[in-house]
Motif scaffolding. Structure first.
Motif, PDB file in Angstrom:
ATOM      1  N   LEU A 293     -24.306 -10.864 -13.201  1.00  0.00           N
ATOM      2  CA  LEU A 293     -24.119 -12.211 -13.721  1.00  0.00           C
ATOM      3  C   LEU A 293     -23.612 -12.173 -15.158  1.00  0.00           C
ATOM      4  CD1 LEU A 293     -24.574 -15.249 -13.070  1.00  0.00           C
ATOM      5  CD2 LEU A 293     -26.816 -14.988 -14.114  1.00  0.00           C
ATOM      6  N   PHE A 294     -24.202 -11.337 -15.998  1.00  0.00           N
ATOM      7  CA  PHE A 294     -23.785 -11.248 -17.390  1.00  0.00           C
ATOM      8  C   PHE A 294     -22.439 -10.531 -17.554  1.00  0.00           C
ATOM      9  CE2 PHE A 294     -28.379 -11.937 -18.137  1.00  0.00           C
ATOM     10  CZ  PHE A 294     -28.252 -13.080 -18.915  1.00  0.00           C
ATOM     11  N   GLN A 295     -22.024  -9.775 -16.551  1.00  0.00           N
ATOM     12  CA  GLN A 295     -20.724  -9.101 -16.596  1.00  0.00           C
ATOM     13  C   GLN A 295     -19.618  -9.946 -15.952  1.00  0.00           C
ATOM     14  OE1 GLN A 295     -19.881  -6.039 -17.911  1.00  0.00           O
ATOM     15  NE2 GLN A 295     -21.907  -6.034 -18.807  1.00  0.00           N
ATOM     16  N   ASP A 296     -19.931 -11.149 -15.474  1.00  0.00           N
ATOM     17  CA  ASP A 296     -18.999 -12.042 -14.759  1.00  0.00           C
ATOM     18  C   ASP A 296     -18.502 -11.421 -13.459  1.00  0.00           C
ATOM     19  OD1 ASP A 296     -18.991 -14.463 -15.995  1.00  0.00           O
ATOM     20  OD2 ASP A 296     -17.189 -14.104 -17.178  1.00  0.00           O
ATOM     21  N   PHE A 297     -19.346 -10.640 -12.786  1.00  0.00           N
ATOM     22  CA  PHE A 297     -18.988 -10.087 -11.489  1.00  0.00           C
ATOM     23  C   PHE A 297     -19.404 -10.995 -10.348  1.00  0.00           C
ATOM     24  CE2 PHE A 297     -19.283  -5.497 -13.226  1.00  0.00           C
ATOM     25  CZ  PHE A 297     -17.986  -5.583 -13.688  1.00  0.00           C
ATOM     26  N   VAL A 298     -20.322 -11.923 -10.594  1.00  0.00           N
ATOM     27  CA  VAL A 298     -20.775 -12.841  -9.566  1.00  0.00           C
ATOM     28  C   VAL A 298     -19.734 -13.953  -9.452  1.00  0.00           C
ATOM     29  CG1 VAL A 298     -22.598 -14.426  -8.858  1.00  0.00           C
ATOM     30  CG2 VAL A 298     -23.180 -12.310 -10.033  1.00  0.00           C
ATOM     31  N   LEU A 299     -19.244 -14.176  -8.236  1.00  0.00           N
ATOM     32  CA  LEU A 299     -18.170 -15.143  -8.050  1.00  0.00           C
ATOM     33  C   LEU A 299     -18.709 -16.573  -7.991  1.00  0.00           C
ATOM     34  CD1 LEU A 299     -15.803 -13.320  -5.549  1.00  0.00           C
ATOM     35  CD2 LEU A 299     -15.544 -13.644  -7.997  1.00  0.00           C
ATOM     36  N   THR A 300     -19.029 -17.114  -9.156  1.00  0.00           N
ATOM     37  CA  THR A 300     -19.397 -18.521  -9.235  1.00  0.00           C
ATOM     38  C   THR A 300     -18.126 -19.353  -9.268  1.00  0.00           C
ATOM     39  OG1 THR A 300     -19.475 -18.392 -11.631  1.00  0.00           O
ATOM     40  CG2 THR A 300     -21.547 -18.047 -10.458  1.00  0.00           C
TER      41      THR A 300
END
Length: 51
Positions: free
Chosen positions: A23-30
């Motif tokens: 989440l903090f690395q922007d790997f979660v596709l929100t």
């Protein structure tokens, strides 16, 4: 880079630690990450992404 040692030292399950790190690395596709990457639709059903 950022220091994420607090995530790995936390007394939480490993899968939650991995999710927080992603989440903090922007790997979660929100939705906002998908829009920034030019894909505002669901990767599975090609419908509009919603929460």
């Amino acid at each position: 880079g950022c220091n994420f040692k607090w995530i790995w030292r936390a007394k939480i399950p490993l899968k939650i630690q991995i999710f927080l790190w992603q989440l903090f690395q922007d790997f979660v596709l929100t939705r906002d990450v998908m829009c920034r990457r030019g894909r505002p639709v669901c990767a599975f059903c090609n419908g509009r992404e919603s929460s």
